[in-house]
Design an enzyme around this catalytic site. Structure first.
Site, PDB file in Angstrom:
ATOM      1  N   HIS A 195       0.837  -1.226   0.000  1.00  0.00           N
ATOM      2  CA  HIS A 195       0.000   0.000   0.000  1.00  0.00           C
ATOM      3  C   HIS A 195       0.863   1.264   0.000  1.00  0.00           C
ATOM      4  O   HIS A 195       0.504   2.266   0.625  1.00  0.00           O
ATOM      5  CB  HIS A 195      -0.936   0.033   1.211  1.00  0.00           C
ATOM      6  CG  HIS A 195      -1.937  -1.082   1.238  1.00  0.00           C
ATOM      7  ND1 HIS A 195      -3.208  -0.970   0.730  1.00  0.00           N
ATOM      8  CD2 HIS A 195      -1.856  -2.340   1.709  1.00  0.00           C
ATOM      9  CE1 HIS A 195      -3.859  -2.108   0.901  1.00  0.00           C
ATOM     10  NE2 HIS A 195      -3.060  -2.970   1.485  1.00  0.00           N
ATOM     11  N   ASN A 214     -10.303  -2.797   2.589  1.00  0.00           N
ATOM     12  CA  ASN A 214     -10.021  -2.762   1.153  1.00  0.00           C
ATOM     13  C   ASN A 214     -11.304  -2.505   0.376  1.00  0.00           C
ATOM     14  O   ASN A 214     -12.383  -2.480   0.960  1.00  0.00           O
ATOM     15  CB  ASN A 214      -9.439  -4.109   0.697  1.00  0.00           C
ATOM     16  CG  ASN A 214      -7.963  -4.273   1.055  1.00  0.00           C
ATOM     17  OD1 ASN A 214      -7.251  -3.294   1.264  1.00  0.00           O
ATOM     18  ND2 ASN A 214      -7.517  -5.506   1.124  1.00  0.00           N
ATOM     19  N   TYR A 262       0.990  -4.305  12.387  1.00  0.00           N
ATOM     20  CA  TYR A 262       0.923  -2.869  12.078  1.00  0.00           C
ATOM     21  C   TYR A 262       1.796  -1.998  12.986  1.00  0.00           C
ATOM     22  O   TYR A 262       2.402  -1.041  12.526  1.00  0.00           O
ATOM     23  CB  TYR A 262      -0.539  -2.403  12.060  1.00  0.00           C
ATOM     24  CG  TYR A 262      -1.259  -2.898  10.814  1.00  0.00           C
ATOM     25  CD1 TYR A 262      -1.514  -2.066   9.745  1.00  0.00           C
ATOM     26  CD2 TYR A 262      -1.650  -4.229  10.695  1.00  0.00           C
ATOM     27  CE1 TYR A 262      -2.143  -2.520   8.603  1.00  0.00           C
ATOM     28  CE2 TYR A 262      -2.289  -4.704   9.553  1.00  0.00           C
ATOM     29  CZ  TYR A 262      -2.528  -3.845   8.510  1.00  0.00           C
ATOM     30  OH  TYR A 262      -3.138  -4.298   7.380  1.00  0.00           O
ATOM     31  N   HIS A 283      -3.707   1.110  12.044  1.00  0.00           N
ATOM     32  CA  HIS A 283      -3.456  -0.121  12.787  1.00  0.00           C
ATOM     33  C   HIS A 283      -4.786  -0.811  13.054  1.00  0.00           C
ATOM     34  O   HIS A 283      -5.670  -0.233  13.702  1.00  0.00           O
ATOM     35  CB  HIS A 283      -2.766   0.227  14.108  1.00  0.00           C
ATOM     36  CG  HIS A 283      -2.304  -0.961  14.879  1.00  0.00           C
ATOM     37  ND1 HIS A 283      -2.653  -2.252  14.555  1.00  0.00           N
ATOM     38  CD2 HIS A 283      -1.513  -1.054  15.967  1.00  0.00           C
ATOM     39  CE1 HIS A 283      -2.091  -3.085  15.419  1.00  0.00           C
ATOM     40  NE2 HIS A 283      -1.399  -2.379  16.285  1.00  0.00           N
TER      41      HIS A 283
HETATM   42 FE1  HDD Z   1      -2.528  -4.783   5.597  1.00  0.00          FE
HETATM   43  C1  HDD Z   1      -1.048  -1.746   5.229  1.00  0.00           C
HETATM   44  C2  HDD Z   1      -5.469  -3.509   4.419  1.00  0.00           C
HETATM   45  C3  HDD Z   1      -3.906  -7.937   5.610  1.00  0.00           C
HETATM   46  C4  HDD Z   1       0.219  -5.953   7.072  1.00  0.00           C
HETATM   47  N1  HDD Z   1      -3.130  -2.986   4.945  1.00  0.00           N
HETATM   48  C5  HDD Z   1      -2.378  -1.856   4.864  1.00  0.00           C
HETATM   49  C6  HDD Z   1      -3.159  -0.781   4.354  1.00  0.00           C
HETATM   50  C7  HDD Z   1      -4.401  -1.284   4.121  1.00  0.00           C
HETATM   51  C8  HDD Z   1      -4.386  -2.670   4.499  1.00  0.00           C
HETATM   52  C9  HDD Z   1      -5.592  -0.516   3.581  1.00  0.00           C
HETATM   53  C10 HDD Z   1      -2.669   0.626   4.090  1.00  0.00           C
HETATM   54  C11 HDD Z   1      -2.918   1.529   5.259  1.00  0.00           C
HETATM   55  C12 HDD Z   1      -2.470   2.925   4.925  1.00  0.00           C
HETATM   56  O1  HDD Z   1      -3.106   3.553   4.056  1.00  0.00           O
HETATM   57  O2  HDD Z   1      -1.492   3.392   5.496  1.00  0.00           O
HETATM   58  N2  HDD Z   1      -4.298  -5.579   5.055  1.00  0.00           N
HETATM   59  C13 HDD Z   1      -5.407  -4.879   4.680  1.00  0.00           C
HETATM   60  C14 HDD Z   1      -6.540  -5.773   4.604  1.00  0.00           C
HETATM   61  C15 HDD Z   1      -6.094  -7.016   4.926  1.00  0.00           C
HETATM   62  C16 HDD Z   1      -4.685  -6.900   5.217  1.00  0.00           C
HETATM   63  C17 HDD Z   1      -7.944  -5.348   4.241  1.00  0.00           C
HETATM   64  C18 HDD Z   1      -6.841  -8.309   5.019  1.00  0.00           C
HETATM   65  C19 HDD Z   1      -8.098  -8.393   5.336  1.00  0.00           C
HETATM   66  N3  HDD Z   1      -1.935  -6.621   6.202  1.00  0.00           N
HETATM   67  C20 HDD Z   1      -2.664  -7.790   6.154  1.00  0.00           C
HETATM   68  C21 HDD Z   1      -1.926  -8.838   6.809  1.00  0.00           C
HETATM   69  C22 HDD Z   1      -0.755  -8.281   7.235  1.00  0.00           C
HETATM   70  C23 HDD Z   1      -0.788  -6.891   6.841  1.00  0.00           C
HETATM   71  C24 HDD Z   1      -2.403 -10.260   6.981  1.00  0.00           C
HETATM   72  C25 HDD Z   1       0.401  -8.901   7.976  1.00  0.00           C
HETATM   73  C26 HDD Z   1       0.343  -9.924   8.738  1.00  0.00           C
HETATM   74  N4  HDD Z   1      -0.709  -4.002   5.984  1.00  0.00           N
HETATM   75  C27 HDD Z   1       0.254  -4.668   6.649  1.00  0.00           C
HETATM   76  C28 HDD Z   1       1.465  -3.806   6.941  1.00  0.00           C
HETATM   77  C29 HDD Z   1       1.028  -2.433   6.371  1.00  0.00           C
HETATM   78  C30 HDD Z   1      -0.319  -2.732   5.791  1.00  0.00           C
HETATM   79  C31 HDD Z   1       2.751  -4.350   6.491  1.00  0.00           C
HETATM   80  C32 HDD Z   1       1.991  -1.739   5.413  1.00  0.00           C
HETATM   81  C33 HDD Z   1       2.045  -0.308   5.824  1.00  0.00           C
HETATM   82  C34 HDD Z   1       1.308  -0.251   7.073  1.00  0.00           C
HETATM   83  O3  HDD Z   1       0.862  -1.478   7.417  1.00  0.00           O
HETATM   84  O4  HDD Z   1       1.140   0.732   7.764  1.00  0.00           O
HETATM   85  O5  HDD Z   1       1.709  -3.754   8.292  1.00  0.00           O
END
Ligand code: HDD
Length: 731
Positions: free
Chosen positions: A85, A158, A372, A349
């Protein structure tokens, strides 16, 4: 938007004003507007365009602290981009609940109808880097931070209601597979490559999500025209401690609309900031994007009433089984002032919840709760990222956390531990009665195992339900998307494995994709497909439709969505010198009255003349603006204007391309020469002799008023996808 106050300091302010002025200046140091330039330590800078040198042509001096501070800051201006993202755009707004939801939750922001809860919303693509296009085929992130009176609640969702994997432990594998391949960092922001499909073809729990990703949902017309989903089943908990399951939804009031894949690819070249610009411009012009928040509520007692597991994030609850109740409205009404400070530094988060909302045991959600905080520690440089202005709650923060990199708060007390008497016991723990968060007391009595519940092992029923619920054009797009993506995959083995998986969704779909790939459906796939008998032959397999299960769900198709407004749709009026201004203005005014955005596009910038020699301002020239940036096109009459356009290859291409992408097109009868110059004119269905003729979204008529009416009607339909296959334009 509110304009910032500019402060022009007097050289010698009167003593009585000096203090006030200083305070003012201090408050405005962030703006950088109308003030003397200083170093980061407040020393006024005499000249920041010439470094300190030994003589006019001499070497720069090491003592030039102004040069060194400026360059050092610049050298450190980038932080790690989000691992997923990374590409995003955001806006501020407010949320208001319609009716108290006290029956289900004690969360204050879902009960106080007088409260306007501030929100910050960040939309994103998933796979691409920070500078990548807005327009890949991809999931869109839809993350909402509610600054409630009980602390921050982040709904990190999402634009698709399900996910690729059932357990967070697989997330690094999924993301490693979809990101550019590690040896050559190719392709950017695209899933159409071997490693992604290799992963998917071995991970059949992704099949339902793949249907969504290959559908037009992955190509939104605008961030303002897409749905949002919290994806997981969460809990709501009321004041009596009674819990219900909940799925969160966002329903856009402008409807849910997409664009064509070919169009999307072209926009990536012509305007890679298409979605970002669209969001920004809509808000700047006062067209505030709006979504209604919806909830699907399932009483705890009904947890096991479905033929899927509520804890499985690869499943949705069809709206026919549990209706979406619209409980409030979110309006985005202010663009960020500074992209980095707000959009880049915002930290969402999934673990930021408030009293009245709680988690379930969805294993994907559980893993996210860990991920997060960890990622923000790296990305934002330490444990104090909650003190960055965009992340601060609107309520005070009191706890015993101290120090750490970039600490902003200057705690004045002596005690930073609990229990204490030196600080009179402060800060006190609130306890449940004073609004302290208490976790829902779910009973757990089980063995530790590293396994998945058998109730998660149906990977295909909802993929089939999704496919069956699509309209014919949507099915065609989905087939084309699979053909495109799998044609980009080099490994035949991966393609074959995917054909095997598709057979379990729909045999017809698999056969059509196989045809496009020049392959037969293989018989020896050797898949690990839970729920499918191990010896099932893909060539003869029939999808299992459970007894009494839905065969279609209307809300899954965008064709069944809101089609009653043309608000903020962009219309190009193609015109040149000697245009019929009366027609042009009649249609333009009718479109503006419906809230559309209209631009006059001509062979060159400046002004054009009307047939009556009046001047008309041109908004864009054909050189810089292609049809893919508009929703519809109108060509007014005027013999010379039409002749000029008909002889202009860019203008003819503009119409051909708009037709190819199934957009409404309107023309005055005396502009027919322009239509005749196009590829599609001979392909239009027969004229039905109406006064104003509308044929598959092409409106032609003598009278500008009735053209306007028909054109607006056509635009409300958004696209005429049915013209696509039989009358495809080569362009
Ligand atoms: Fe995630 C970012 C949505 C599963 C780990 N995620 C992130 C963002 C969104 C989502 C919208 C961007 C937030 C922003 O604008 O800063 N993610 C989802 C959805 C998931 C999902 C809807 C499943 C239902 N994500 C998911 C899993 C993991 C992560 C299973 C890890 C175990 N997601 C992250 C992250 C991010 C992230 C690596 C990257 C940047 C951030 O968090 O701040 O931690």
């Amino acid at each position: 938007m509110a304009t910032r106050k500019k402060i022009i300091p007097d050289e010698n302010p009167p003593a009585s004003e000096a203090n006030a002025k200083t305070a003012d200046l201090l408050q405005n140091t962030e703006s950088g507007q109308g003030e003397f330039m200083t170093t980061n330590h407040g020393v006024r800078i005499n000249d920041d365009q010439n470094s300190l040198k030994a003589g006019e042509r001499g070497p720069s001096l090491l003592e030039d602290f102004i040069l060194r501070e400026k360059i050092t800051h610049f050298d450190h201006e980038r932080i790690p981009e989000r691992v997923v993202h990374a590409r995003g755009s955001a806006a501020h707004g407010v949320f208001k609940v319609y009716k108290p939801l006290s029956q289900y939750t004690k969360a204050n922001f879902l009960n106080d109808t007088s409260a306007e809860t501030p929100v910050f919303v960040r939309f994103s693509t998933v796979a691409g880097s920070r500078g990548s296009t807005d327009m890949p085929r991809d999931v869109r992130g839809f993350a909402v931070k509610f600054y409630t009176q009980e602390g921050n609640f982040d709904l990190v969702g999402n634009n698709m209601p399900v996910f690729f994997i059932q357990d967070a432990i697989k997330f690094p594998d999924l993301i490693h597979a979809v990101k550019p391949e590690p040896h050559n960092e190719i392709p950017q922001a695209a899933s159409a490559h071997d490693t992604f499909w290799d992963f998917v073809s071995h991970n059949s729990e992704a099949t339902h999500m793949i249907m969504w990703l290959m559908s037009d949902r992955a190509l939104p017309r605008s961030l303002r025209m897409m749905e949002g989903f919290g994806v997981h089943t969460f809990r709501l908990v009321n004041a009596e401690g009674i819990s219900s399951f909940v799925k969160f939804h966002w329903k856009p009031l402008l409807g849910v609309h997409s664009i064509a894949w070919n169009e999307s690819q072209n926009i990536s070249g012509k305007d890679p900031d298409f979605h970002r610009r669209d969001l920004w411009e809509a808000i700047e012009s006062g067209n505030f994007p709006e979504w209604e928040m919806g909830v699907q509520i399932v009483p705890e007692a009904d947890e096991h009433k479905f033929d899927f597991d509520l804890l499985d994030p690869t499943k949705l609850i069809p709206e026919e089984l549990v209706p979406v109740i619209r409980i409030g409205k979110m309006t985005l009404n202010r663009n960020p002032d500074n992209f980095f400070a707000e959009t880049e530094q915002v930290a969402f988060h999934v673990g930021h919840i408030v009293p009245g909302i709680d988690f379930t045991n969805d294993p994907l959600l559980q893993g996210r709760i860990f991920s997060y905080t960890d990622t923000q520690l790296l990305r934002l440089g330490g444990p104090n990222f909650h003190e960055i202005p965009i992340n601060r709650p609107v309520v005070p923060v009191h706890n015993n956390q101290r120090d750490g990199l970039m600490r902003q708060t200057i705690n004045k007390d002596r005690t930073s531990y609990n229990p204490n008497s030196l600080g009179n016991g402060c800060p006190f723990q609130a306890g449940a009665m004073k609004g302290g968060f208490t976790s829902y007391q779910e009973r757990i009595d089980s063995k530790k195992i590293r396994e998945r519940s058998p109730s998660f092992f149906d990977f295909f029923s909802q993929a089939t339900l999704f496919y069956n619920s699509q309209s014919e054009p949507e099915k065609n797009h989905l087939t084309d998307a699979l053909r495109f993506e799998l044609s980009m995959v080099k490994s035949i083995e991966i393609r074959k494995r995917m054909l095997g998986i598709l057979t379990y969704v729909d045999k017809g779909l698999a056969a059509q994709v196989a045809y496009g790939l020049g392959l037969n459906i293989p018989t020896d796939i050797g898949l690990i497909n839970h729920g499918i008998p191990a010896d099932a032959d893909p060539q003869t397999y029939q999808p299992i439709i459970k007894e009494g299960a839905l065969t279609k769900s209307a809300s899954l198709s965008m064709a069944n969505n809101v089609l009653d407004s043309i608000k903020t749709r962009k219309v190009a009026i193609l015109a040149a010198d000697d245009v019929n201004k009366d027609s042009l203005m009649t249609v333009k005014n009718a479109l503006l009255a419906e809230g559309a955005v209209v631009e006059i596009v001509a062979p060159r910038l400046g002004t054009i003349r009307s047939t009556k020699n009046e001047e008309i301002s041109v908004d864009k020239s054909l050189l810089t603006t292609p049809s893919v940036l508009y929703d519809a096109v109108y060509v007014p009459g005027g013999t010379n204007s039409v002749a000029t356009l008909a002889a202009d290859a860019d203008a003819v291409h503009f119409l051909n391309e708009a037709y190819k992408h199934c957009k409404p097109i309107a023309a005055d009868q005396d502009a027919v020469q322009m239509l005749e110059a196009t590829y599609f004119s001979k392909k239009l269905p027969e004229n039905n002799n109406d006064d104003t003729v509308i044929r598959e979204g092409v409106v032609l008529g003598n009278d500008a008023a009735s053209i306007s009416t028909q054109f607006i009607k056509a635009m409300k339909m958004h696209r005429f996808w049915e013209r696509e296959k039989p009358r495809k334009v080569p362009a």
